[in-house]
Each structure stands twice: as C-alpha cells, then as structure tokens.
Design a protein around this motif. Sequence first.
Motif, mmCIF file in Angstrom:
data_model
loop_
_atom_site.group_PDB
_atom_site.id
_atom_site.type_symbol
_atom_site.label_atom_id
_atom_site.label_comp_id
_atom_site.label_asym_id
_atom_site.label_seq_id
_atom_site.Cartn_x
_atom_site.Cartn_y
_atom_site.Cartn_z
ATOM 1 N N ASP A 135 7.930 47.057 48.805
ATOM 2 C CA ASP A 135 6.519 46.494 48.862
ATOM 3 C C ASP A 135 6.352 45.277 48.123
ATOM 4 O O ASP A 135 5.361 44.426 48.619
ATOM 5 C CB ASP A 135 5.576 47.664 48.524
ATOM 6 C CG ASP A 135 5.747 49.029 49.221
ATOM 7 O OD1 ASP A 135 6.106 48.572 50.493
ATOM 8 O OD2 ASP A 135 5.472 49.803 49.114
ATOM 9 N N ALA B 299 6.716 42.256 50.125
ATOM 10 C CA ALA B 299 6.380 42.145 51.318
ATOM 11 C C ALA B 299 5.583 40.871 51.814
ATOM 12 O O ALA B 299 4.825 40.449 50.723
ATOM 13 C CB ALA B 299 5.315 43.378 51.547
ATOM 14 N N GLY B 300 6.092 40.359 52.744
ATOM 15 C CA GLY B 300 5.434 38.908 53.090
ATOM 16 C C GLY B 300 5.833 38.119 52.332
ATOM 17 O O GLY B 300 5.503 36.954 52.273
ATOM 18 N N TYR C 271 8.144 35.144 51.881
ATOM 19 C CA TYR C 271 9.125 34.667 52.877
ATOM 20 C C TYR C 271 10.073 33.891 52.256
ATOM 21 O O TYR C 271 11.283 33.650 52.515
ATOM 22 C CB TYR C 271 8.288 33.788 53.975
ATOM 23 C CG TYR C 271 7.980 34.524 54.771
ATOM 24 C CD1 TYR C 271 8.494 34.710 56.039
ATOM 25 C CD2 TYR C 271 6.401 35.126 54.923
ATOM 26 C CE1 TYR C 271 8.028 35.796 57.126
ATOM 27 C CE2 TYR C 271 6.098 35.963 55.838
ATOM 28 C CZ TYR C 271 6.783 36.059 57.109
ATOM 29 O OH TYR C 271 6.075 36.842 57.990
ATOM 30 N N TYR D 274 12.519 36.250 51.629
ATOM 31 C CA TYR D 274 13.416 36.720 52.589
ATOM 32 C C TYR D 274 14.349 35.395 53.158
ATOM 33 O O TYR D 274 15.296 35.850 53.455
ATOM 34 C CB TYR D 274 12.364 36.798 53.898
ATOM 35 C CG TYR D 274 11.501 38.169 53.927
ATOM 36 C CD1 TYR D 274 11.632 39.008 52.962
ATOM 37 C CD2 TYR D 274 10.399 37.959 54.793
ATOM 38 C CE1 TYR D 274 10.622 39.975 52.897
ATOM 39 C CE2 TYR D 274 9.633 39.197 54.696
ATOM 40 C CZ TYR D 274 9.777 40.335 53.751
ATOM 41 O OH TYR D 274 8.770 41.221 53.773
ATOM 42 N N TYR E 4 14.091 46.917 61.460
ATOM 43 C CA TYR E 4 13.167 48.349 61.074
ATOM 44 C C TYR E 4 12.055 47.968 60.095
ATOM 45 O O TYR E 4 11.008 48.670 60.206
ATOM 46 C CB TYR E 4 14.209 49.442 60.615
ATOM 47 C CG TYR E 4 13.533 50.718 60.104
ATOM 48 C CD1 TYR E 4 13.234 51.541 61.048
ATOM 49 C CD2 TYR E 4 13.327 50.801 58.907
ATOM 50 C CE1 TYR E 4 12.428 52.749 60.755
ATOM 51 C CE2 TYR E 4 13.050 52.066 58.402
ATOM 52 C CZ TYR E 4 12.339 53.170 59.282
ATOM 53 O OH TYR E 4 11.948 54.233 58.776
ATOM 54 N N PHE E 5 12.334 47.092 59.301
ATOM 55 C CA PHE E 5 11.364 46.739 57.889
ATOM 56 C C PHE E 5 10.358 45.977 58.616
ATOM 57 O O PHE E 5 9.443 45.164 57.502
ATOM 58 C CB PHE E 5 12.077 46.547 56.669
ATOM 59 C CG PHE E 5 13.105 47.297 56.041
ATOM 60 C CD1 PHE E 5 12.633 48.662 55.886
ATOM 61 C CD2 PHE E 5 14.272 47.168 56.232
ATOM 62 C CE1 PHE E 5 13.656 49.594 55.556
ATOM 63 C CE2 PHE E 5 15.347 48.023 55.635
ATOM 64 C CZ PHE E 5 14.886 49.148 55.424
ATOM 65 N N GLY E 6 10.195 45.341 59.675
ATOM 66 C CA GLY E 6 9.347 44.261 60.223
ATOM 67 C C GLY E 6 10.177 43.292 61.198
ATOM 68 O O GLY E 6 11.088 43.137 60.664
ATOM 69 N N THR E 7 9.431 43.158 62.182
ATOM 70 C CA THR E 7 10.082 42.178 63.210
ATOM 71 C C THR E 7 10.301 40.778 62.673
ATOM 72 O O THR E 7 11.043 40.111 62.959
ATOM 73 C CB THR E 7 9.424 42.195 64.434
ATOM 74 O OG1 THR E 7 8.008 42.264 64.408
ATOM 75 C CG2 THR E 7 9.913 43.411 65.288
ATOM 76 N N GLU E 8 9.318 40.601 61.812
ATOM 77 C CA GLU E 8 9.215 39.114 61.142
ATOM 78 C C GLU E 8 10.542 38.866 60.254
ATOM 79 O O GLU E 8 11.118 37.621 60.275
ATOM 80 C CB GLU E 8 7.888 38.698 60.250
ATOM 81 C CG GLU E 8 8.090 39.642 58.968
ATOM 82 C CD GLU E 8 7.490 40.905 59.018
ATOM 83 O OE1 GLU E 8 7.377 41.530 60.131
ATOM 84 O OE2 GLU E 8 7.230 41.579 58.083
#
Lengths: 243, 501
Positions: free
Chosen positions: B309, B312-313, B315, B318, B382-386
């Motif tokens: 969490d 999350a977001g 990037y 990511y 699964y954890f987000g298409t982005e």
Amino acid sequence: MEIKFSQLTKKYGDYTAVAVEDLHIPSGESFGLVGNNGAGKTTLFRCLIDLIEPDTGFAMIDGKSTQESEQWKHDTGSYLDENFLVGHLLPEEYFDFIASINGIRETDLKARLQSFEPLFNDEILGGKKLIRDLSKGNQKKVGIAAALLADIKVLVLDEPFANLDPSTQIRLKELLKQLKHDRGVTMLISSHDLSHVTDVCERIVLLEKGKLIRDIRTSADTLRDLEAYFAQVGNGIGQEEAI
Amino acid sequence: MKNLLQIIALDWKGSTRSPICHRKVIVNVFLALTFIYLIGNLLVLGIFLDDILIKVPIDGVDYQTYGPSFVLRRLNRYLIYYFFLDFIVRYFMQKLPAMSIQPYLHLPIRKSSLVHFMLVKTVWSPFNLVHLILLGPFMVEVFDNLPLSQALGWVSGIIAIVYFANYFLLFIKRTSEVDTRVYVGLLLSLALLVGLHWYDMVDFNAISTRLFDALFLQPWLATVVLLLLAVAYFINFKYLKGNMYLSRISKVKRAEVSYVGAGILSRFGLVGRLTELEFKFIWRNKRPRSVFLMTILFLGYGLLVFPQDEYAGNYLMYILFSIIITGMFMLNYGQYLLGWEGTHFDHVLTRNVSFKDYYMSKFLLFAVVSGAAMILSTPYAYFGTEILLVLFSVFLFNLGVNAHIVMFFGSMNPKKIDVTQGTMFNWQGAGAAQFMLMIPGLGAPLGLYGLGLLFWDEMGAVALIGVAGLLGLAGTRYWIQMLAGWLRKQRYEISNDFRNQ
C-alpha cells in the motif's frame, strides 16, 4: 589460393618479432615454417589470419589483404592454440556449430567427421566430456579437425604435431598429404619436429629472430641440413654461415 | 622455515601479479575509496561503541553497581548474537584459503609446512580483521578502565574467539562441501536456535552475559578459549594434511552437459545458432549461470513493491523495479559481453561469422531473456493494470535502449572472465565502463518519466518511456552496424589483451 607477405614487420618495443620483406606461397603449396622459440612463427601466422596488427606491410590471401577484407574467413581453416576452441561445448556441438556457419549440411558433416575417425581414434566423438576437460592432445585433435571441416583452400596450423601421440602424428601426416593431393589446399605448417615437417612440406622456410634466413625446396638432404643447422645455432657460430 | 618464507614470497608475488592488480587506475581508485569508506565507518562505529552502549536503555541494571565495567557488561549481553551473525556471514561469504599448492607438492618441502602456510594465511582474512577494527577501539578502552588482568582476559578471549570462529568455520565449510549431511545438520541446528529464540525458550542474553562476563571476572578462562582455538587449528591441520592429494584438492571435474532449451532459436538462422551457443555457455559455467539464476530470482522482486500500500501509485518505484525485472539479465550479464568469450576470442575473430551477426546474436539473447521475463511477470497485472503498462513500457525501453547501451559498454576494454568462479564479491572484470553503465541504465527511464510529467499525466509519462524504447528499436540495425565497426577497429587490442590475461 596463393598467399603473400609483403614488407611485414611487427615490433614489441625494441624487439622485432617479425620482419619478413617478401614471401610468396603459390596456390597449392605445402609450406613449412621452422625456427627456434621466439623466431616469430606464431606471430607471422597471427598476422596472416588477422589476429595481430602488423606495424608495416600486409599479408594477403588470394590477392586480398586479410586486414582489409574478411573474405579469407570463408576459405581459411586455422588452428593455432586453445583460444580457437569453445571450451564449454562437446566436440560434436563444436563441429556442428562450425559446420552450420560454413553451410555444411548434417549428412555431409557426418561423412566428414567419419573421415577424421582415424585421427580421433574413438576418443573424441560420443564422449561426455566438454572440450575444456579434454587432454591437450585431444583438444588439438578437435581444433585441427574443426580447421579442416569446411571446404577450405588455405590451412594454417601452428605446431600440429606437438602433444599428439605417435600414431596420431603419423595419421595426421597422411591426412595432410591427402588434403594437398586431393583438394590442392595451400598449407602453412609450423613445427619443431623437423622430420615431420620435411616429410609433409615441399618447401621449408627457416625463421630466425623474425627474419627469413633460408628458403629450401625439400629434398632428400633437407632433414640432415636442418639438423646440422639447429645443432650449430647458439654454439657461437654465426647463424648465417651455419648451413 | 626458510622454505615457508619462500612460499610466502611466491604467494605474495602471485597476488600482486594477478590481473586484478592490473586494472585501470580509476577502478582501483574507486574500489580503494569504497574500501576506505567502509573501514572508516567501522572505525567510527568502533570508537563510539561505548557511547552507544551507554545510551542503550536496559531496565533493571544500575550503572553504579558495576562501576567501570558497566559498558563492557552491556556489550557482553549482545555478543552472542554478534558472533552468531558473524558465523552465518562467514559461512556464506568467507572463502576457503585458496592456494595452488600443486606446483609445490613435488618439491622437497614438508607437507606440514604447506598446510601451516595455508592456515596461517587466513589470519589476515578481512573476515577476521573486521572484528579487530570494530572492537579495537573498545579494547583500548577496556585496558584503560579495568585492571590489567581482567582486561587481558577479556581482550585475549575475544580475539581467540574470533580466530576460533575462523578455523571452526573453515573446517565446517570444508567438510560440508564434501558431505551434505554436515550441511543439513548445520541448517537444522540453525533452525533449532532460531526457534528457541523465537519462542523465548532460552534467554540468550543471559547466556551471553554469563559467558562473556566470565572472561574478565575469571581471566584465567581466556586460556580455555585459547586452548579451543589451538584445538580448532590442529583439527584443520590434521584434516588438510590427510587430504593433501591432488585428486582431493582439485574438485572432481564433471562435465555438465545438460542443457535445457530446444532448437527453437535455430529458426533465426545463424544468429539464432550463436544465441543458442551462448545459452549453452551460460548454463554450463558457474558464474554466468548464477547471473542467470539471479535473474529468475529477481522476477519476484516486484512483490516487494507492487502489492504494498505504501508504494501504491508511486511510479518512480514501479519504474525502478520494472527495470530490474526485465533488465536485470542484460545489465548484469551484458556488462561483460566480450569478457565472457575471453577464452576463445581467437575463435570468434577467425570464424566465418560477421561481427554484425555476432552482435545481433547478443541482442537476440537479451531479447529472449527479457521477453520471457516480461511474459512471466504479467501476473503482476493482478495488482493493477497500470503496473502492467509500466512493466511493458520499461520492457520496451530495456530492449530498445538499455540493450544497446549495455552492448556498447560491455565491449569497452573488456577483461577476460574466469567463468568457473562464483559471482559473490567477484570484482573480476569490473571496470569503469561497468560502473558507468548503471547511470543511463537506471537514470534514463526515470529522467524520461520526469520529462513526461511536465506535459502529461503519469500514464503519459510512462508511455513516453515505451515510445523511447520503440524509437531505439527502430535504430537497432544501425547501432549494431556501428558496434561491429567498432569491434573491427579494436579487434587486435582486445584479442591481445585476452591472450595475455
């Protein structure tokens, strides 16, 4: 294919490894290179197959400088030392690879390997040993066979007889003679084994400190002359007068 | 004795003349600075160790009762963990003293001299010196604050334990390499200890206190530890002397001819054949294989970030992890692109294959591994298409840009790699180029993302990375031609270096 060396020199600092002014090897000749350690035999060969950059001059195969064009790679088979072997492959895999880069079909490959069987003496094919785990002698067999595998017109071998067992030495000699006779391959062979090299080669060149000092057509007396020469070298007698 | 000195001299020559010492100056400077930095950290930590210990809050212990030995007692409370950790680190990282004794075995030198030499040499191992650097300042303090006999007992006891651990470990490691039962036993006892600690069944702090306090309370106990050290040394000596035969020293060479992978790659013609050859190379040699296995391990790296969490977001994270997931292999393996082939480079130069095809095969290798990593990491969607979009954009970038950069740096003054060694702490082959590689490799995608944010939202910025990758892919042919031309120019120098290494 003919081979030419022209004004070729290679120096390491002050030390002149090779200084060959003009050497012409006509197509189909079997050419032997002899000389003591440090005479520059390997350096000369390396210059020929473009592994070392000469300081001046050039080496040509079939009229093209090996430095400028890569055409010679299609027609030249060479084996100088273990750096030519891909150690992590089985001998079969290595031959297979060499065949595929030279466009030899699988059935052809089989037949060709078959023709090396006298040389291999059952020790190379079908084993489970990688090339790097083979003995020195067997590695050499693999290297020489790989050099001979394609439809070559020029063959360069450095000390092919060293490390081989006596039977293989004799078989290799026969193979080389046959190669010259059947396919007219131009052969360059360096060796410390005077009797073998005079047996195989129709022309012998003596190298000393990088310089070409004798150029002999092989005859019945050649072996004796060469032995006399090498016995004298270093005995304080001028090399030029030795023969 | 005279012989022993000569062997030491020869061994010293061996290490100063190893290729590692003949790297580019800049690399050595870099490594030296890193080294000095690490030593400096240790020293600073060592010097302030007593201050830190005073500040550690422990209830129920009164400073006054113990007087000057207070700090020491606090340290003793934790020493058991310290040595336990030390043992684990040693087990995985400390190398067995390698010395090629083969050239000496036939000479008139007593076997026991050779064994003593091998064993004494480990005294200078960094795994021992580290403790002396870290605990050294503290030991000086101990001498300042405690009566001489007590200080002597504790200090000599600790040093003896360090070296006991050294020899004990060498023995364990040597035997566990031969006998897996030792290894299993070791793992089991480790699990047992951790379990005991986890469920508070044993108070390790109390044991630690008792053991190490005893060293200065009854200084004569230090002689017991010294005796243990002597026993450990002697066992090693016995074992080595009894096993000093060539057949036992050199590990039995097994041909590892297994190779997973069908001939799918031969569909790509000659280039595919070359790539397949390289897969065989990777699979059959220790060092490249561990690089490859590491790549598989790093596929799971995303689990550290994508499901969390707190990220999350995020990037930037990511992107960074995506680079590693699909690019780990090319960055790690590709940095020694030519170095891997150092043992057969004359073959590479004389065979009937153009340099262009040669580089093409390297590119195909990266594409295959990177592509497989991409496919295998699709479940992260699964954890987000982005996340999938980031992964894919970065994959394109890895393939289109990083692969090219890697091939370039991997060709810059390469060093022959000994492929039979492991990867851990193996600096062989590392050069300035390898360090520089990381800057564009990791930095460029982040930079592009930042640039993209100026004009679009996060998704747009991520897409920009992918577009950059596509542009790079379009230039692959041109780039490879350049590399081939470059290799053609450098071929003499490179092959000469390889031959002389």
